[in-house]
Design a protein around this motif. Sequence first.
Motif, PDB file in Angstrom:
ATOM      1  N   ASP A   1       0.979  -1.350   0.131  1.00 53.61           N
ATOM      2  CA  ASP A   1       0.006  -0.107   0.079  1.00 53.61           C
ATOM      3  C   ASP A   1       0.814   1.056  -0.059  1.00 53.61           C
ATOM      4  O   ASP A   1       0.743   2.255  -0.749  1.00 53.61           O
TER       5      ASP A   1
ATOM      6  N   ASP B   1      -9.659   2.504   4.705  1.00 50.54           N
ATOM      7  CA  ASP B   1      -9.003   3.384   4.171  1.00 50.54           C
ATOM      8  C   ASP B   1      -8.666   3.029   2.639  1.00 50.54           C
ATOM      9  O   ASP B   1      -8.677   3.583   1.666  1.00 50.54           O
TER      10      ASP B   1
ATOM     11  N   ARG C   1      -9.966   4.349  -0.861  1.00 52.02           N
ATOM     12  CA  ARG C   1      -9.340   4.865  -2.061  1.00 52.02           C
ATOM     13  C   ARG C   1      -9.292   4.049  -3.407  1.00 52.02           C
ATOM     14  O   ARG C   1      -9.095   4.650  -4.580  1.00 52.02           O
TER      15      ARG C   1
ATOM     16  N   GLN D   1     -11.575  15.773  -9.094  1.00 55.26           N
ATOM     17  CA  GLN D   1     -12.245  14.312  -8.951  1.00 55.26           C
ATOM     18  C   GLN D   1     -13.726  14.497  -8.815  1.00 55.26           C
ATOM     19  O   GLN D   1     -14.614  13.334  -9.061  1.00 55.26           O
TER      20      GLN D   1
ATOM     21  N   PRO E   1      -5.367  10.749   1.573  1.00 45.63           N
ATOM     22  CA  PRO E   1      -6.367  10.061   0.384  1.00 45.63           C
ATOM     23  C   PRO E   1      -6.479  10.911  -0.742  1.00 45.63           C
ATOM     24  O   PRO E   1      -6.646  10.160  -1.968  1.00 45.63           O
ATOM     25  N   THR E   2      -6.683  12.209  -0.674  1.00 46.11           N
ATOM     26  CA  THR E   2      -6.738  12.802  -1.815  1.00 46.11           C
ATOM     27  C   THR E   2      -5.519  12.633  -2.813  1.00 46.11           C
ATOM     28  O   THR E   2      -5.685  12.419  -4.058  1.00 46.11           O
TER      29      THR E   2
ATOM     30  N   ARG F   1      -3.233  10.426  -2.502  1.00 47.69           N
ATOM     31  CA  ARG F   1      -3.023   8.796  -2.902  1.00 47.69           C
ATOM     32  C   ARG F   1      -3.713   8.573  -4.056  1.00 47.69           C
ATOM     33  O   ARG F   1      -3.544   7.546  -4.928  1.00 47.69           O
ATOM     34  N   ALA F   2      -4.881   9.083  -4.485  1.00 43.37           N
ATOM     35  CA  ALA F   2      -5.666   8.843  -5.323  1.00 43.37           C
ATOM     36  C   ALA F   2      -5.057   9.082  -6.864  1.00 43.37           C
ATOM     37  O   ALA F   2      -5.242   8.420  -7.838  1.00 43.37           O
TER      38      ALA F   2
ATOM     39  N   SER G   1      -3.190   6.051  -8.193  1.00 47.29           N
ATOM     40  CA  SER G   1      -3.946   4.532  -8.197  1.00 47.29           C
ATOM     41  C   SER G   1      -4.575   4.656  -9.825  1.00 47.29           C
ATOM     42  O   SER G   1      -5.563   3.710 -10.182  1.00 47.29           O
TER      43      SER G   1
END
Lengths: 998, 228
Positions: A716, A747, A751, A922, A966-967, A969-970, A973
């Motif tokens: 991760d 979490d 994501r 997003q 998290p923002t 990390r997007a 992905s």
Amino acid sequence: MTEDRNLPQDDWEPTGFDDALRAAFADPRAATPPDPSRNERDRYQIGEELGRGGVGVVRQGEDLTLERTVAVKTLHRLHARNPAMVQRFLREARIGGRLQHPGIVPIYDMGFEDGGEPFFTMRLLEGQSLAEHLKGRRDPEHDLSRFLKIFEQVCQAIAYAHSRQVLHRDLKPENVMLGQFGEVQVVDWGFAKILTEGSEAPGAEGLPEVPEDASGAVSQPGSVMGTPAYMSPEQAQGKLDEVDLRADVFALGSMLCEILTGSPVYRGDSRSTLIAATNARLEDAWERLEHCAADAALVSLAQRCLAKDPEERPADASRVAAEVEQYLTSMAERTHQAELSAAEARGKASEEVRRRRVTFWLAACIVLITAVAGTWWMRNQRQRDERLADARTRFELRYQLTTERLSAAEELPPNNREALELSWNEVESRLEHTAEVLTAHPELDTLESRLAELRTRMTNAKSESLEGNRLYTQLEELPALWVILPMEEVAEKFRETFLSAGLDFDTMSEQALIERMVNSRLRMVFADAMFAYARTEVETMRHPNGLPEEERTRYQKWLRILASVDPDPVRVRIRAATMKNGSRQALLEIAQGPGIDEFEFRNILYLGFILADFGELEESVHLFRSQYHRFSDQVECSFQLGEWLTRTSPPQWEEAARYYTAAVSANPQDPAGWCGLSRCLRESGEWLGAMNAATKARELAPELWKSRLENARCLDRLGDLADAEKLYQSLEGDTPFPWEVTAEWADLQGRLGDVVSAKEGLKEALPRFRDVTPVARILEELRQYGPPEEAEAICERVATQWKQPAELRIPWARTLLDQGRYEEALRMFRRAPDHPPSVEWALHCRNLLLAESHLTKFRESGELPTRLEEQTLLAQLLEYENDWQSALQVWDRCTRSPMALRAARREGALLDAARTALRFAQAGDRSAAEKWLPRARQWVQWEVDHLAELNTLQASALVRGLLRDPTFRATRSGGLLANGEWEDLWERVLKFTPSREN
Amino acid sequence: MDPSRSTCWTMIRSASDGAAADRDEFARRYAPLIRAYLANRWKNSSLSAEVEDALQEVFVECFRNQGALEGVAPSASHSFRSYLYGVVRNVARRAEQRAAKQRERTGSGSTTPHLDALPADEETLSREFDRNWAQSVLREASELMRRHAEQNGTETSRRWDLLRLRFQNGMPIREIAKQWEEDPAKLHHDYARARQEFKDALLEVLAFYHPGAPAAAKREAEELISLL
């Protein structure tokens, strides 16, 4: 320092001042090679390099005086100023020069290069090493007699060296050269040693001794030299003072073992060979020798050479040489005798034919047949007896080995399933191997009963041992459930496990319980688990200042039983302390008392665990730190200290990593140690190191829950979300997740876009926790997933259940903030004045309220406040109201000039701006994504470019913030936000490692 | 010793700032010590070929910005020896880890294990380092005394020579007096003075490493001699 100073200025003179003067005025030339006094080097013309080792380089050379080709060995230039290396190099030359034997490579000359590097010349050998020849065999039986003859010559050469009191100390097939014309020569005498006068090997002739280096650098006590696969136990253990001629005999045994079986005495990877050599694990070699096709005499010789005790080995190489020679001679004689017999028989037959006397024909035949039959019968009988004796000996040997392995397996602790299974498989295999002897020789039926007894013993012991492991595993894991499950459930699990072991604490009498436990192999496992069970039943940890009276009586009964099962006085005292009024204080008194330095490790561990259970984790850490000097060789001491350091507040990740490193160095096969190390490295920002440790743990124990979890976490962190997801999925259902794992998994699901599962998981986990901190963390996660109205309702419900502690008001107030209800949020924050985040957020909330006036002006006229701080707040306010477009306009204007950019970076506003841009992108507006995504990347890029300007703490915090948000990390992905430029950026972020020196 | 330079810390900082002369001086003073430590640590190991590279790495570590020097506060209480030993040991460990990784990667499959896998005996190595350090400082003191003696004339040079003959050649004072045709009583007096001059030189050298009160230098001298 002047000339007119007449007398010593003061009386100060340090102790050992004369030694200091000696060291100060020591002749520097004594430590360096002498200057070349003659021009030896010019005598040789140097050619191509033939080989290179750690000490020197061997080149082909031409002796211009004698006009012959030689090999020139020169000491590496880098060692030329190292007196110890020079001494060793010269020693090799001198020893070689003094050993004149056809089996030892002759040294012709020695001298010094122009630069002072020593060199020596020797005979140039053209050919291959014995090792290469051995590798070229089809199997060990191939060409055996040739290799035995070579071996005999090696023995003769070493016997000669031994007669001169010289030990080779690094004998191996690589150091035996076979020339093109069949010559055999032992080379590389760099580790050789000359035994001092008075030691064994009588009959030594006067070989001038090369003096030992005073610094001990040539033969230092405690250092290990040689090659472990051929090394005697005393040499491998570094007991150089015990190494004598018989160490070379051991190496010869290992070479003979390799000739007969294909492998030297120890085999395997480098580490296992070294361990086997140090511990003299000879069973494998003996087994191979026993099964090889060679004659018993050779096998016996190899086994005697490889005896663990030097006293049982042949005294020196000459004895080995004599036996090999005798064997080769007898083999030749046997061959010769067989040929003679055959010729004689042929001669007799011809004579018989020539006579052809009819009258004697029948009688002769009868006599001949009778004689042949008699001889055949007697020979057959003798062979049968020999075979049976041989088989009986083989049976006894195998029976003994099996019994030894069986006893060892019975003694194994129950904690390592893999080791237990391996041991029992080995015992079974040996037992079958022993049984084969009786199958092949039914005449030995009298031995059947012994074998049957052994088989029964093995079956019972194996079953008990594996059952013990099952119970051990269950009982060991149960205390870990204290933090996950209600105590009643944990106690029930304890009860069930004890019942499965035939221990019913509800119905059995105290005496029966004691007898059952005392007579079991698992006595100590039961004792420890029973103590944990007792504390679970009466929940001692909830009564740190003493037990209520009704619980006291129950607990006393448990302790009475325990005193019989585990009567160690220290542990009895520790257990008694848990019952006292002020039990925590009583435990601390033991830990800090004067007798603590006398406690054995098991009791330190015992006390450490109980202190930790009683909430005195810092005291457990202190206890272990203070005792570490005594028990640093105990893997569990390092491991446990590492484990506890990760649980202190705040966790000591770096120190914990050091102890875990010590633990895995001492026991690299322990996956739990690697997991702990991985976690510490991950928390210290060393992602790749963490991934390596986690991978190691998974290789060792692919099914271990912890190792899979650590791998998932590292994947991760490194952005491999898909594989991380698979691993998390595989973890579900094995055991209840601890709260942090639940939060992490949710979490990750969030994501990956599965917000529904993430929220479900978190909601399901909420009621399981008994501590408010994880509950607050989960509420915060739920708030982030929104919608705020739903999050608010959950927060209100949970906070009410928990009687509204300050920690839970924070996420609740944030849900209000998310809905623009600033005043309500501010009131909520003010109701939690003692909680630091509430003050921070209350200020933030108040500032947002103040910023509302700027908001009106901005909406009316597009006017921005003058101060950057106010501009930032305005942008945040716009973002809270989901007016992304306007918020981004403000951010854009805030960061337009280089000076404003720098100011924004100082305020940490650039990441806020980037976050707003990413959220806007997003939200699904394609044109917004196209416009703001590159801008967001630019803002992040600007921060990352200037990481070097920050101090370590600031830089680490920024990198962690980026990785955890998290923002952001997007963007790792893929999907809608995929962009090649982001990858470069993330690569730089992931490569960032905080500098430890700072 | 350059009088304009007060301590080893200023020298190393100046070297760190790029002063070539200081870099050379640093290398001249400490390269043999570091080389000896690494060679001792890696004897019988394939890493022995890496000694020179590791030596360079030590210098780089000492001189680079935000390198090892950044982590220490130069003061009388901070031991330069410990600092240097720490840097050298860390560099050695890193080299060992690299080599171990390399071996793992190449995975030759040989049944013969590598002796590099044996753990280093840190305690012995540390003692050896300390002993070499002590010897090197004492030699430096002897050299300093010799330089002072050369500047101050024949008498002081003779006293230096007196110590040399006494401790390098192991000659008793009476025998030296006979050889020099001197009064033994006078020579004994010179001998006492020469010892004092060596002590002064030693304290001067130690002040370079341990800026502070003379008492601190004396304590350090005592500790240094105990390392021998």
